[in-house]
Design an enzyme around this catalytic site. Structure first.
Site, PDB file in Angstrom:
ATOM      1  N   LYS A   1     -10.846  -1.775   0.660  1.00 32.04           N
ATOM      2  CA  LYS A   1     -10.504  -0.394   0.982  1.00 32.04           C
ATOM      3  C   LYS A   1     -11.529   0.574   0.389  1.00 32.04           C
ATOM      4  O   LYS A   1     -11.891   1.563   1.009  1.00 32.04           O
ATOM      5  CB  LYS A   1      -9.105  -0.075   0.449  1.00 32.04           C
ATOM      6  CG  LYS A   1      -8.558   1.241   0.927  1.00 32.04           C
ATOM      7  CD  LYS A   1      -7.048   1.258   0.740  1.00 32.04           C
ATOM      8  CE  LYS A   1      -6.341   2.082   1.788  1.00 32.04           C
ATOM      9  NZ  LYS A   1      -6.444   3.500   1.602  1.00 32.04           N
TER      10      LYS A   1
ATOM     11  N   ARG B   1       3.113   2.458  -6.665  1.00 36.02           N
ATOM     12  CA  ARG B   1       2.213   1.974  -7.722  1.00 36.02           C
ATOM     13  C   ARG B   1       2.880   1.900  -9.090  1.00 36.02           C
ATOM     14  O   ARG B   1       2.447   1.116  -9.937  1.00 36.02           O
ATOM     15  CB  ARG B   1       0.957   2.852  -7.790  1.00 36.02           C
ATOM     16  CG  ARG B   1       0.026   2.608  -6.625  1.00 36.02           C
ATOM     17  CD  ARG B   1      -1.171   3.507  -6.656  1.00 36.02           C
ATOM     18  NE  ARG B   1      -2.201   2.998  -5.757  1.00 36.02           N
ATOM     19  CZ  ARG B   1      -3.304   3.660  -5.434  1.00 36.02           C
ATOM     20  NH1 ARG B   1      -3.522   4.866  -5.920  1.00 36.02           N
ATOM     21  NH2 ARG B   1      -4.189   3.120  -4.625  1.00 36.02           N
TER      22      ARG B   1
ATOM     23  N   HIS C   1      -5.844  -1.950  -3.184  1.00 37.23           N
ATOM     24  CA  HIS C   1      -7.114  -2.224  -3.848  1.00 37.23           C
ATOM     25  C   HIS C   1      -7.068  -1.959  -5.354  1.00 37.23           C
ATOM     26  O   HIS C   1      -7.626  -2.713  -6.151  1.00 37.23           O
ATOM     27  CB  HIS C   1      -8.220  -1.391  -3.198  1.00 37.23           C
ATOM     28  CG  HIS C   1      -7.919   0.087  -3.107  1.00 37.23           C
ATOM     29  ND1 HIS C   1      -8.834   1.054  -3.375  1.00 37.23           N
ATOM     30  CD2 HIS C   1      -6.782   0.755  -2.779  1.00 37.23           C
ATOM     31  CE1 HIS C   1      -8.298   2.247  -3.213  1.00 37.23           C
ATOM     32  NE2 HIS C   1      -7.056   2.092  -2.842  1.00 37.23           N
ATOM     33  N   ARG C   2      -6.397  -0.889  -5.750  1.00 43.97           N
ATOM     34  CA  ARG C   2      -6.437  -0.531  -7.176  1.00 43.97           C
ATOM     35  C   ARG C   2      -5.617  -1.503  -8.031  1.00 43.97           C
ATOM     36  O   ARG C   2      -5.969  -1.766  -9.179  1.00 43.97           O
ATOM     37  CB  ARG C   2      -5.963   0.904  -7.388  1.00 43.97           C
ATOM     38  CG  ARG C   2      -6.854   1.893  -6.688  1.00 43.97           C
ATOM     39  CD  ARG C   2      -6.842   3.279  -7.274  1.00 43.97           C
ATOM     40  NE  ARG C   2      -7.636   4.140  -6.422  1.00 43.97           N
ATOM     41  CZ  ARG C   2      -8.971   4.135  -6.376  1.00 43.97           C
ATOM     42  NH1 ARG C   2      -9.661   3.345  -7.179  1.00 43.97           N
ATOM     43  NH2 ARG C   2      -9.622   4.908  -5.543  1.00 43.97           N
TER      44      ARG C   2
ATOM     45  N   ASP D   1     -11.601   2.182   5.009  1.00 45.55           N
ATOM     46  CA  ASP D   1     -11.250   3.572   5.290  1.00 45.55           C
ATOM     47  C   ASP D   1     -12.355   4.319   6.035  1.00 45.55           C
ATOM     48  O   ASP D   1     -12.075   5.102   6.945  1.00 45.55           O
ATOM     49  CB  ASP D   1     -10.920   4.312   3.981  1.00 45.55           C
ATOM     50  CG  ASP D   1      -9.499   4.028   3.508  1.00 45.55           C
ATOM     51  OD1 ASP D   1      -8.980   2.946   3.859  1.00 45.55           O
ATOM     52  OD2 ASP D   1      -8.919   4.878   2.801  1.00 45.55           O
TER      53      ASP D   1
ATOM     54  N   LYS E   1       1.743   6.098  -2.687  1.00 44.45           N
ATOM     55  CA  LYS E   1       0.375   5.685  -2.340  1.00 44.45           C
ATOM     56  C   LYS E   1       0.418   4.380  -1.538  1.00 44.45           C
ATOM     57  O   LYS E   1       1.438   4.061  -0.955  1.00 44.45           O
ATOM     58  CB  LYS E   1      -0.460   5.543  -3.615  1.00 44.45           C
ATOM     59  CG  LYS E   1      -0.740   6.882  -4.296  1.00 44.45           C
ATOM     60  CD  LYS E   1      -1.695   7.735  -3.477  1.00 44.45           C
ATOM     61  CE  LYS E   1      -1.864   9.143  -4.033  1.00 44.45           C
ATOM     62  NZ  LYS E   1      -2.823   9.239  -5.110  1.00 44.45           N
ATOM     63  N   GLU E   2      -0.683   3.643  -1.526  1.00 46.07           N
ATOM     64  CA  GLU E   2      -0.783   2.404  -0.740  1.00 46.07           C
ATOM     65  C   GLU E   2       0.471   1.549  -0.909  1.00 46.07           C
ATOM     66  O   GLU E   2       0.900   0.847  -0.010  1.00 46.07           O
ATOM     67  CB  GLU E   2      -2.018   1.616  -1.155  1.00 46.07           C
ATOM     68  CG  GLU E   2      -3.320   2.104  -0.542  1.00 46.07           C
ATOM     69  CD  GLU E   2      -3.916   3.327  -1.227  1.00 46.07           C
ATOM     70  OE1 GLU E   2      -3.203   4.002  -2.001  1.00 46.07           O
ATOM     71  OE2 GLU E   2      -5.096   3.606  -0.967  1.00 46.07           O
TER      72      GLU E   2
ATOM     73  N   ARG F   1       4.234   6.309   4.970  1.00 48.07           N
ATOM     74  CA  ARG F   1       3.622   7.301   4.074  1.00 48.07           C
ATOM     75  C   ARG F   1       3.849   8.694   4.657  1.00 48.07           C
ATOM     76  O   ARG F   1       3.481   8.970   5.795  1.00 48.07           O
ATOM     77  CB  ARG F   1       2.132   7.002   3.888  1.00 48.07           C
ATOM     78  CG  ARG F   1       1.908   5.649   3.214  1.00 48.07           C
ATOM     79  CD  ARG F   1       0.452   5.284   3.115  1.00 48.07           C
ATOM     80  NE  ARG F   1      -0.263   6.156   2.189  1.00 48.07           N
ATOM     81  CZ  ARG F   1      -1.577   6.075   1.959  1.00 48.07           C
ATOM     82  NH1 ARG F   1      -2.292   5.180   2.588  1.00 48.07           N
ATOM     83  NH2 ARG F   1      -2.148   6.902   1.106  1.00 48.07           N
TER      84      ARG F   1
ATOM     85  N   ASP G   1      -5.519   8.595  -9.470  1.00 42.84           N
ATOM     86  CA  ASP G   1      -5.930   7.239  -9.077  1.00 42.84           C
ATOM     87  C   ASP G   1      -6.488   6.460 -10.259  1.00 42.84           C
ATOM     88  O   ASP G   1      -6.096   5.320 -10.516  1.00 42.84           O
ATOM     89  CB  ASP G   1      -6.986   7.302  -7.971  1.00 42.84           C
ATOM     90  CG  ASP G   1      -6.347   7.607  -6.627  1.00 42.84           C
ATOM     91  OD1 ASP G   1      -5.101   7.634  -6.563  1.00 42.84           O
ATOM     92  OD2 ASP G   1      -7.095   7.823  -5.655  1.00 42.84           O
TER      93      ASP G   1
ATOM     94  N   GLY H   1      -5.274   6.890   4.391  1.00 45.25           N
ATOM     95  CA  GLY H   1      -4.754   8.252   4.231  1.00 45.25           C
ATOM     96  C   GLY H   1      -5.855   9.299   4.313  1.00 45.25           C
ATOM     97  O   GLY H   1      -5.665  10.375   4.881  1.00 45.25           O
TER      98      GLY H   1
ATOM     99  N   ASN I   1      -4.574   1.866   7.195  1.00 45.23           N
ATOM    100  CA  ASN I   1      -3.792   2.418   6.076  1.00 45.23           C
ATOM    101  C   ASN I   1      -4.624   3.478   5.359  1.00 45.23           C
ATOM    102  O   ASN I   1      -4.526   3.660   4.158  1.00 45.23           O
ATOM    103  CB  ASN I   1      -3.403   1.292   5.110  1.00 45.23           C
ATOM    104  CG  ASN I   1      -2.270   1.710   4.164  1.00 45.23           C
ATOM    105  OD1 ASN I   1      -1.665   2.769   4.339  1.00 45.23           O
ATOM    106  ND2 ASN I   1      -2.010   0.894   3.160  1.00 45.23           N
TER     107      ASN I   1
ATOM    108  N   ARG J   1     -14.570  12.768   3.787  1.00 43.48           N
ATOM    109  CA  ARG J   1     -14.672  14.211   4.009  1.00 43.48           C
ATOM    110  C   ARG J   1     -15.998  14.549   4.677  1.00 43.48           C
ATOM    111  O   ARG J   1     -16.055  15.311   5.638  1.00 43.48           O
ATOM    112  CB  ARG J   1     -14.572  14.958   2.680  1.00 43.48           C
ATOM    113  CG  ARG J   1     -13.144  15.117   2.151  1.00 43.48           C
ATOM    114  CD  ARG J   1     -13.212  15.682   0.738  1.00 43.48           C
ATOM    115  NE  ARG J   1     -11.941  15.952   0.100  1.00 43.48           N
ATOM    116  CZ  ARG J   1     -11.137  15.052  -0.433  1.00 43.48           C
ATOM    117  NH1 ARG J   1     -11.441  13.765  -0.340  1.00 43.48           N
ATOM    118  NH2 ARG J   1     -10.018  15.399  -1.041  1.00 43.48           N
TER     119      ARG J   1
ATOM    120  N   SER K   1      -2.099  16.114  -2.278  1.00 44.86           N
ATOM    121  CA  SER K   1      -3.082  17.186  -2.126  1.00 44.86           C
ATOM    122  C   SER K   1      -3.865  17.007  -0.833  1.00 44.86           C
ATOM    123  O   SER K   1      -4.578  17.897  -0.404  1.00 44.86           O
ATOM    124  CB  SER K   1      -4.029  17.194  -3.315  1.00 44.86           C
ATOM    125  OG  SER K   1      -4.834  16.032  -3.277  1.00 44.86           O
ATOM    126  N   GLN K   2      -3.723  15.826  -0.216  1.00 44.22           N
ATOM    127  CA  GLN K   2      -4.454  15.594   1.030  1.00 44.22           C
ATOM    128  C   GLN K   2      -3.984  16.522   2.150  1.00 44.22           C
ATOM    129  O   GLN K   2      -4.723  16.801   3.083  1.00 44.22           O
ATOM    130  CB  GLN K   2      -4.302  14.138   1.473  1.00 44.22           C
ATOM    131  CG  GLN K   2      -5.134  13.182   0.620  1.00 44.22           C
ATOM    132  CD  GLN K   2      -5.015  11.744   1.095  1.00 44.22           C
ATOM    133  OE1 GLN K   2      -4.574  11.476   2.215  1.00 44.22           O
ATOM    134  NE2 GLN K   2      -5.398  10.809   0.252  1.00 44.22           N
TER     135      GLN K   2
ATOM    136  N   SER L   1      -3.008  16.889  -8.106  1.00 45.55           N
ATOM    137  CA  SER L   1      -4.354  16.362  -7.810  1.00 45.55           C
ATOM    138  C   SER L   1      -5.360  17.479  -7.510  1.00 45.55           C
ATOM    139  O   SER L   1      -6.122  17.390  -6.549  1.00 45.55           O
ATOM    140  CB  SER L   1      -4.302  15.394  -6.623  1.00 45.55           C
ATOM    141  OG  SER L   1      -3.259  14.477  -6.760  1.00 45.55           O
TER     142      SER L   1
END
Ligand code: DC
Length: 663
Positions: free
Chosen positions: A423, A352, A395-396, A52, A348-349, A125, A321, A97, A95, A30, A173-174, A202
């Protein structure tokens, strides 16, 4: 960063210490875009260096932004007040977002001739709700592939700002964040309203957006969570300097670690309970499960509290997340844990919910899942299974399941494709290993030895690289010891044995890649010479010197594992090593290789003389009374006379894998 195909985590038994976390991904991207939309220069401190943010920085450069990177400080010279590019530009968004969505909105509002693409997963996505909202505003956006998904083409808009812009809030929410950041570009002479359709998910991420917009001079009027108004005359203003908070979702792994692992507690540096990131509320959920947490400005401290942890049911809408981390904590609980309101996990990625369910099951857990929930049952003592965790380029998933290595059954966990953590947290595993500990018994050692010029050094360092293990070149320690002794004016004879041993005991040696540093001085070339080898041979027959180097050699046995190369690795230093390899290339073969090597370096050499030398040295090495050259009893013999390096590495990997069967 671990860029190996997989990373085997030994059974971990505890954790203590401090970790400093990298900057937040959400804030970093941001801040980068906002700085780019300003007039003038913004100095951004503590920026996350990750896939990212690199994607975003590359895109900003393509747009003509000034970007100067110095470590984690990045200076952005914005595009505000300057002409936007008129030529057509193609952006590759990977990737990411957090780069794709807001950049699409900003480009569409500003207009131009832009194409935005990504990796195949990015093209799965959804972005349709954002595109619909932007089209409502008069933006010209086309789908180049499937309706509703990237890739996209953006052209000149004809903006219609007279009615509120509807945007769906229940997928990501993005989309709202993207509009909030793009619309100030169009709000010069009139206010613009955005109306959220459906329940906004979110919300904390929207708070981050509003918070940061305020830092850049845009005061959005928020009416509940349904309506947002960007006032007329809004104009981006650089804050001059801005610091990026550490990532609160990255903190979740170490908060969980503190709650799970035995030890003196974990201190997290870079983010505190007063963070602007919604994911910091993960700490409340973790505390509910049993973590003992204290906090101050920019730090957190966590200790094990309730044990086993307490199972619970939680609506996770506010921490989408970080909530994944609760799914792994749930394996250590006293009863089932249900995480609700997590539909966004599916887009998501990776999906999940499916990923967490599949991989937890591999570890032995019972898991139930629904469209927007998951229930995980804990694993009791005796139920944990060794598993190879697929990470889905997410990644998560990788970071979450690393926490399974603290299981009571001491089973290992393999993390596939560990580099996917890049990421958001490229050095995640290094950070984990810096605080995690386990007894030496669980830290694997592979020993490789063989006669001189057999290529054992190359083989050992290649295998170490393939496994992400540390590498101990024990010969180099003897070489450095001899070098230090000569520098100190000693002879290399028995008369000076005690003094050489004293030197060896506190040898200020450091290995940096291929380089060997003694007292910060690069001695690589000096010790690698033929003379260096002979000197090493002399000191290596002094028993007190060998004894003095034992502790130093043991200190190389660190997480996640060690490749130890040299004479007595498998017999004296690491007798319990689970794999020992002894190379047996013939003297003729070795002479031929060394001959080639010397010729290619431009030295003249005689192959017969080389062979005679090697044979003499073998005889000396094998017959010497102190640490003679001979395979450990349980060593596997590898005749690499007719094998390439790659084939030898492959053979050792096959032997190693056969001892590490993963379910
Ligand atoms: O592997 P290298 O050529 O760098 O070893 C240098 C000398 O040190 C060689 O004579 C063997 C000896 N050495 C030893 O005695 N014990 C070890 N663990 C490693 C090397």
């Amino acid at each position: 960063m671990f860029s190996t195909a997989f990373l085997d985590l030994p059974a971990l038994q505890g954790a203590s210490g401090t970790v400093t976390l990298p900057g937040s991904k959400s804030i970093s991207n941001r801040v980068l875009l906002l700085s780019a939309l300003c007039q003038g220069t913004t100095v951004v401190h503590d920026l996350l260096d990750s896939d990212d943010t690199r994607v975003m920085l590359a895109a900003l450069r393509q747009l003509g932004c000034g970007v100067e990177v110095q470590g984690t400080t990045v200076t952005i010279t914005g595009l505000g007040g300057r002409a936007w590019p008129s030529e057509s530009i193609e952006f590759f968004m990977g990737n990411a977002g957090t780069a794709m969505r807001p950049l699409t909105a900003a480009l569409a509002v500003q207009g131009g001739d832009f194409t935005l693409k990504g990796v195949p997963r990015m093209h799965e996505r959804p972005i349709g709700d954002l595109v619909d909202a932007l089209r409502e505003l008069g933006c010209a956006i086309d789908y180049l592939g499937n309706e509703g998904y990237p890739p996209l083409r953006v052209r000149q808009p004809s903006l219609q700002l007279d009615k509120p812009i509807p945007v769906r809030g229940d997928v990501s929410s993005q989309f709202l964040t993207a509009l909030l950041m793009a619309l100030p570009l169009a709000a010069q002479d009139r206010a613009i309203a955005i109306e959220v359709v459906g329940e906004l998910i979110s919300k904390p991420y929207i708070e981050i957006t509003l918070n940061l917009l305020a830092r850049y001079g845009i005061q959005v009027e928020r009416q509940g969570w349904e309506r947002f108004v960007i006032p007329a005359g809004s104009r981006y203003q650089s804050p001059g300097t801005i610091h990026v908070e550490a990532d609160a979702s990255s903190a979740s792994y170490f908060i969980a670690l503190g709650a799970i692992a035995m030890g003196d507690g974990i201190r997290i540096q870079g983010v505190g309970a007063d963070s602007i990131q919604g994911d910091i509320r993960f700490m409340d959920a973790a505390a509910h499960m049993g973590a003992k947490i204290t906090s101050g400005p920019n730090w957190l401290e966590i200790q094990r509290g309730a044990w086993p942890l307490k199972g619970m049911t939680l609506d996770c809408n506010h921490i989408p997340d970080a909530a994944m981390t609760l799914a792994v904590m749930a394996l250590y609980a006293d009863g089932p844990t249900t995480l609700r309101n997590i539909a966004s996990w599916r887009v998501k990625e990776t999906d999940r919910i499916a990923a967490m369910a599949n991989e937890s099951r591999k570890l032995g857990a019972t898991v139930e899942e629904g469209p927007d929930w998951i229930t995980i049952h804990p694993l009791a003592h005796g139920q944990w299974q060794r598993a190879s965790i697929h990470t889905y380029d997410d990644h998560r998933v990788a970071m979450c399941f690393s926490l399974a290595a603290f299981n009571a059954d001491l089973v290992q966990v393999r993390i596939e494709d560990p580099k996917c953590v890049a990421k958001t947290f490229p050095d995640y595993f290094e950070a984990l290993f810096s605080v995690a500990h386990t007894t030496a018994l669980h830290i694997p050692v592979i020993c490789i030895d063989g006669p001189t010029a057999s290529g054992k050094g190359t083989l050992a360092s290649r295998v170490a690289a393939a496994l992400g293990y540390h590498y101990l070149d024990s010969g180099a320690l003897y070489r450095v010891t001899a070098h230090a002794a000569l520098q100190a004016g000693l002879t290399l004879e028995a008369a000076d044995e005690a003094q050489i041993a004293d030197l060896a005991r506190q040898l200020p040696v450091r290995f940096e890649g291929e380089q060997v540093l003694l007292n910060h001085v690069d001695v690589t070339d000096a010790i690698r010479s033929e003379q260096g080898g002979m000197n090493a041979s002399k000191v290596s027959v002094l028993p007190a010197v060998r004894e003095a180097l034992v502790q130093l050699q043991h200190s190389f046995q660190r997480l996640p594992g060690l490749l130890a190369d040299g004479r007595d690795m498998g017999t004296v230093i690491f007798p319990d090593a689970p794999l020992k390899v002894f190379l047996t290339a013939s003297a003729a073969q070795r002479a031929e290789r060394r001959h080639k090597q010397l010729i290619s370096k431009g030295f003249s050499a005689n192959i017969d003389a080389l062979r005679a030398d090697l044979e003499a040295r073998d005889a000396r090495d094998m017959s010497r009374s102190v640490a003679p050259l001979k395979p450990a009893q349980d060593a596997l013999l590898l005749d690499n006379s007719s094998l390439t390096i790659e084939a030898s590495v492959e053979q050792v990997m096959v032997w190693w894998q056969s001892r590490q069967v993963f379910g």
